[in-house]
Design an enzyme around this catalytic site. Structure first.
Site, PDB file in Angstrom:
ATOM      1  CB  SER A   1      -0.861  -0.038   1.262  1.00 49.71           C
ATOM      2  OG  SER A   1      -1.450   1.210   1.498  1.00 49.71           O
TER       3      SER A   1
ATOM      4  CE1 TYR B   1      -3.887  -2.784   5.567  1.00 46.70           C
ATOM      5  CE2 TYR B   1      -3.367  -0.482   5.105  1.00 46.70           C
ATOM      6  CZ  TYR B   1      -3.689  -1.752   4.663  1.00 46.70           C
ATOM      7  OH  TYR B   1      -3.789  -1.988   3.319  1.00 46.70           O
TER       8      TYR B   1
ATOM      9  CE  LYS C   1      -1.507  -4.490   3.346  1.00 46.49           C
ATOM     10  NZ  LYS C   1      -1.785  -5.824   2.816  1.00 46.49           N
TER      11      LYS C   1
ATOM     12  CE1 TYR D   1      -2.083  -4.040  -5.226  1.00 42.70           C
ATOM     13  CE2 TYR D   1      -3.809  -4.143  -3.578  1.00 42.70           C
ATOM     14  CZ  TYR D   1      -2.975  -4.781  -4.466  1.00 42.70           C
ATOM     15  OH  TYR D   1      -3.042  -6.140  -4.596  1.00 42.70           O
TER      16      TYR D   1
ATOM     17  NE  ARG E   1      -9.780   9.657   7.596  1.00 45.14           N
ATOM     18  CZ  ARG E   1     -10.119   8.877   6.573  1.00 45.14           C
ATOM     19  NH1 ARG E   1     -11.278   8.216   6.593  1.00 45.14           N
ATOM     20  NH2 ARG E   1      -9.335   8.746   5.531  1.00 45.14           N
TER      21      ARG E   1
HETATM   22  P1  NAD Z   1     -10.933  -7.101   1.264  1.00 44.07           P
HETATM   23  O1  NAD Z   1     -11.134  -7.058   2.734  1.00 44.07           O
HETATM   24  O2  NAD Z   1     -12.114  -6.886   0.390  1.00 44.07           O
HETATM   25  O3  NAD Z   1     -10.223  -8.467   0.845  1.00 44.07           O
HETATM   26  C1  NAD Z   1      -9.343  -9.155   1.688  1.00 44.07           C
HETATM   27  C2  NAD Z   1      -9.789 -10.591   1.740  1.00 44.07           C
HETATM   28  O4  NAD Z   1      -8.902 -11.344   2.578  1.00 44.07           O
HETATM   29  C3  NAD Z   1     -11.200 -10.770   2.302  1.00 44.07           C
HETATM   30  O5  NAD Z   1     -11.943 -11.557   1.400  1.00 44.07           O
HETATM   31  C4  NAD Z   1     -10.982 -11.495   3.631  1.00 44.07           C
HETATM   32  O6  NAD Z   1     -12.057 -12.350   3.954  1.00 44.07           O
HETATM   33  C5  NAD Z   1      -9.690 -12.247   3.344  1.00 44.07           C
HETATM   34  N1  NAD Z   1      -8.893 -12.615   4.517  1.00 44.07           N
HETATM   35  C6  NAD Z   1      -8.428 -11.809   5.508  1.00 44.07           C
HETATM   36  N2  NAD Z   1      -7.676 -12.522   6.386  1.00 44.07           N
HETATM   37  C7  NAD Z   1      -7.672 -13.808   5.929  1.00 44.07           C
HETATM   38  C8  NAD Z   1      -7.071 -15.011   6.389  1.00 44.07           C
HETATM   39  N3  NAD Z   1      -6.334 -15.054   7.509  1.00 44.07           N
HETATM   40  N4  NAD Z   1      -7.275 -16.150   5.673  1.00 44.07           N
HETATM   41  C9  NAD Z   1      -8.030 -16.117   4.539  1.00 44.07           C
HETATM   42  N5  NAD Z   1      -8.608 -15.011   4.062  1.00 44.07           N
HETATM   43  C10 NAD Z   1      -8.425 -13.870   4.748  1.00 44.07           C
HETATM   44  O7  NAD Z   1      -9.791  -6.030   0.920  1.00 44.07           O
HETATM   45  P2  NAD Z   1      -9.303  -5.488  -0.481  1.00 44.07           P
HETATM   46  O8  NAD Z   1      -9.674  -4.052  -0.547  1.00 44.07           O
HETATM   47  O9  NAD Z   1      -9.702  -6.412  -1.567  1.00 44.07           O
HETATM   48  O10 NAD Z   1      -7.727  -5.526  -0.242  1.00 44.07           O
HETATM   49  C11 NAD Z   1      -6.941  -6.629  -0.653  1.00 44.07           C
HETATM   50  C12 NAD Z   1      -5.514  -6.411  -0.187  1.00 44.07           C
HETATM   51  O11 NAD Z   1      -5.041  -5.162  -0.704  1.00 44.07           O
HETATM   52  C13 NAD Z   1      -5.377  -6.319   1.337  1.00 44.07           C
HETATM   53  O12 NAD Z   1      -4.176  -6.942   1.703  1.00 44.07           O
HETATM   54  C14 NAD Z   1      -5.309  -4.819   1.581  1.00 44.07           C
HETATM   55  O13 NAD Z   1      -4.606  -4.529   2.753  1.00 44.07           O
HETATM   56  C15 NAD Z   1      -4.544  -4.347   0.347  1.00 44.07           C
HETATM   57  N6  NAD Z   1      -4.792  -2.935   0.021  1.00 44.07           N
HETATM   58  C16 NAD Z   1      -6.067  -2.473  -0.109  1.00 44.07           C
HETATM   59  C17 NAD Z   1      -6.290  -1.124  -0.373  1.00 44.07           C
HETATM   60  C18 NAD Z   1      -7.694  -0.587  -0.482  1.00 44.07           C
HETATM   61  O14 NAD Z   1      -7.865   0.632  -0.381  1.00 44.07           O
HETATM   62  N7  NAD Z   1      -8.715  -1.405  -0.723  1.00 44.07           N
HETATM   63  C19 NAD Z   1      -5.203  -0.234  -0.525  1.00 44.07           C
HETATM   64  C20 NAD Z   1      -3.901  -0.747  -0.407  1.00 44.07           C
HETATM   65  C21 NAD Z   1      -3.710  -2.113  -0.134  1.00 44.07           C
HETATM   66  N1  UFG Z   2     -12.438  11.571   3.278  1.00 36.40           N
HETATM   67  C1  UFG Z   2     -13.425  12.488   3.590  1.00 36.40           C
HETATM   68  N2  UFG Z   2     -14.596  11.996   4.084  1.00 36.40           N
HETATM   69  C2  UFG Z   2     -14.841  10.670   4.273  1.00 36.40           C
HETATM   70  C3  UFG Z   2     -13.816   9.752   3.949  1.00 36.40           C
HETATM   71  C4  UFG Z   2     -12.618  10.245   3.450  1.00 36.40           C
HETATM   72  O1  UFG Z   2     -13.257  13.695   3.450  1.00 36.40           O
HETATM   73  O2  UFG Z   2     -15.925  10.316   4.748  1.00 36.40           O
HETATM   74  C5  UFG Z   2     -11.161  12.085   2.710  1.00 36.40           C
HETATM   75  C6  UFG Z   2      -9.940  11.753   3.534  1.00 36.40           C
HETATM   76  O3  UFG Z   2      -9.743  12.730   4.536  1.00 36.40           O
HETATM   77  C7  UFG Z   2      -8.837  11.719   2.464  1.00 36.40           C
HETATM   78  C8  UFG Z   2      -9.578  11.199   1.214  1.00 36.40           C
HETATM   79  O4  UFG Z   2     -10.961  11.448   1.468  1.00 36.40           O
HETATM   80  O5  UFG Z   2      -8.401  13.018   2.200  1.00 36.40           O
HETATM   81  C9  UFG Z   2      -9.375   9.718   0.967  1.00 36.40           C
HETATM   82  O6  UFG Z   2      -9.703   9.002   2.153  1.00 36.40           O
HETATM   83  P1  UFG Z   2      -9.915   7.413   2.143  1.00 36.40           P
HETATM   84  O7  UFG Z   2     -10.315   7.012   3.525  1.00 36.40           O
HETATM   85  O8  UFG Z   2     -10.811   7.014   1.032  1.00 36.40           O
HETATM   86  O9  UFG Z   2      -8.472   6.855   1.756  1.00 36.40           O
HETATM   87  P2  UFG Z   2      -7.069   7.057   2.487  1.00 36.40           P
HETATM   88  O10 UFG Z   2      -6.176   7.727   1.497  1.00 36.40           O
HETATM   89  O11 UFG Z   2      -7.211   7.672   3.810  1.00 36.40           O
HETATM   90  O12 UFG Z   2      -6.641   5.538   2.747  1.00 36.40           O
HETATM   91  C10 UFG Z   2      -6.556   4.592   1.699  1.00 36.40           C
HETATM   92  C11 UFG Z   2      -6.839   3.184   2.222  1.00 36.40           C
HETATM   93  C12 UFG Z   2      -5.769   2.768   3.194  1.00 36.40           C
HETATM   94  C13 UFG Z   2      -4.427   2.908   2.576  1.00 36.40           C
HETATM   95  C14 UFG Z   2      -4.229   4.318   2.056  1.00 36.40           C
HETATM   96  C15 UFG Z   2      -2.925   4.476   1.330  1.00 36.40           C
HETATM   97  O13 UFG Z   2      -8.092   3.154   2.868  1.00 36.40           O
HETATM   98  O14 UFG Z   2      -5.958   1.404   3.504  1.00 36.40           O
HETATM   99  O15 UFG Z   2      -5.290   4.636   1.142  1.00 36.40           O
HETATM  100  O16 UFG Z   2      -2.839   3.532   0.328  1.00 36.40           O
HETATM  101  F1  UFG Z   2      -3.482   2.644   3.518  1.00 36.40           F
END
Ligand code: NAD
Ligand code: UFG
Length: 336
Positions: free
Chosen positions: A124, A148, A152, A176, A291
């Site tokens: 991330s 968290y 990572k 990502y 936040r």
């Molecule tokens: P998600 O929660 O939708 O998917 C994660 C999946 O992992 C879920 O289906 C959950 O049930 C499964 N899981 C968790 N722990 C497990 C375990 N011990 N055994 C088996 N399954 C397990 O999340 P996502 O948004 O699809 O994210 C996927 C990956 O990408 C995660 O590692 C997340 O940290 C990373 N990531 C997500 C974002 C984002 O904004 N969505 C940003 C950066 C990185």
């Molecule tokens: N925001 C608002 N109102 C809301 C939610 C978010 O104003 O209700 C703002 C936040 O302050 C920020 C922007 O929208 O400025 C994006 O916020 P998100 O919560 O959508 O995303 P973040 O960038 O905070 O976090 C995301 C993922 C994290 C990851 C991070 C960096 O949720 O898991 O990107 O990759 F770690």
């Protein structure tokens, strides 16, 4: 080639499953449904017309994972499984460290035992901590502000140490940026539990009438309109980066890190305004205090992924806003 997708029933995993099938791979999912449900996999099968085997297991469970590897000849693993809520990770850090680290250690042990040498990991942009400058380049300093994020960064370290010690191992770390959007069919998408923490699912739930008003967290950041700037990337573009990463891992050894973003920063108000325009909807909002833990700006320099992986984001903000709403309006209660 059979590819194991841990966490493949989740938001990014389900979209990646579709793109892998489109590219001719055979995905197998391992998920404990901690934050997802079997319906997501059914929808992937409906979109692709291909059946996807699922192992319902905890990826930290060595015996269960070992048995799955005995039953399948995997060419690569994409490790999505993990807990991902930043706020929750501050409340229950031990559960985050246990789950997010143990899953990786178990996978690496089982992969070694079965001679599987390619792994792509979901990292991330959060590993850059509070950026000194943007756009972010892979070699810039890292450091985290919450458990968290540390899971990572620790996973990145574990995986690169493992590849340093094993000349056969290929590790691709994908950092990502902010995935939003959904498959254009509107059949799969992000299905958060309870009130969403992230911006786009909050906006779509306001649009759907499930939430009253959006709170914009801060308008006094040093950004063009004072609201936070992020690099939003369409989840289908992100999914396609995994297809490229699998091919790369198959032909290279060692560890490589890639930013997966568009390179463009949009503010909270840019997103709200684009969403209203594209979908012809009103999103009432109030300016709220900042936040805790948020940074002003975070966006990628994605050149390395463009050049080395041959991957580039193709979808624009309009696509992201349209597809996010298409998913929400067709699935008022997500998969439920
Ligand atoms: P998600 O929660 O939708 O998917 C994660 C999946 O992992 C879920 O289906 C959950 O049930 C499964 N899981 C968790 N722990 C497990 C375990 N011990 N055994 C088996 N399954 C397990 O999340 P996502 O948004 O699809 O994210 C996927 C990956 O990408 C995660 O590692 C997340 O940290 C990373 N990531 C997500 C974002 C984002 O904004 N969505 C940003 C950066 C990185
Ligand atoms: N925001 C608002 N109102 C809301 C939610 C978010 O104003 O209700 C703002 C936040 O302050 C920020 C922007 O929208 O400025 C994006 O916020 P998100 O919560 O959508 O995303 P973040 O960038 O905070 O976090 C995301 C993922 C994290 C990851 C991070 C960096 O949720 O898991 O990107 O990759 F770690």
């Amino acid at each position: 080639m059979k590819v194991l997708l841990t966490g493949g029933a989740g938001y990014i995993g389900s979209h990646t499953c579709v793109e892998l099938i489109n590219a001719g791979y055979s995905p197998v999912i391992a998920d404990n449904y901690d934050n997802s449900c079997p319906e997501a996999v059914k929808r992937v099968e409906e979109i692709t017309g291909v059946s996807v085997p699922v192992y319902e297991l905890d990826v930290a469970d060595f015996d269960a994972v070992d048995k799955m590897f005995s039953e399948n000849d995997f060419g690569a693993v994409i490790h999505f499984a993990g807990l991902k809520a930043v706020g929750e990770s501050c409340e229950i850090p031990i559960r985050y460290y246990r789950n997010n680290i143990d899953t990786t250690l178990t996978l690496l042990e089982v992969m070694k035992k079965h001679g599987v040498n390619n792994i792509v990991f979901s990292s991330s942009a959060t590993v850059y901590g509070v950026p000194e400058k943007v756009p972010l380049v892979e070699g810039m300093p890292t450091g985290c502000t919450n458990p968290y994020g540390w899971t990572k960064l620790m996973n990145e370290q574990i995986l690169s140490d493992a590849s340093n010690a094993d000349s056969e191992l290929s590790v691709v770390l994908l950092r990502y940026f902010n995935p939003i959007g959904a498959h254009e069919s509107g059949r799969i998408g992000e299905d958060p539990n309870g009130i969403p923490n992230n911006l786009m699912p909050y906006i779509t739930q306001v649009a759907a009438g499930k939430l009253e008003r959006l709170g914009v967290f801060g308008n006094d950041y040093p950004t063009p309109d004072g609201t936070g700037v992020r690099d939003y990337i369409h989840v289908v573009d992100l999914a396609k980066a995994h297809v490229k990463a699998i091919a790369y891992a198959d032909s290279h050894k060692g560890t490589e890190i890639f930013n997966i973003g568009t390179g463009k920063g949009y503010s909270v108000l840019d997103i709200v305004n684009a969403f209203m325009k594209v979908n012809n909807l009103d999103i009432p909002y109030d300016i709220k205090p900042r936040r805790a833990g948020d940074i002003a700006e975070c966006y990628a320099n994605p050149e390395k992924a463009n050049k080395v992986l041959g991957w580039k984001a193709e979808k624009n903000l309009e696509d992201m806003c349209r597809d996010s709403w298409n998913w929400q309006k067709n699935n008022k209660n997500g998969y439920k």
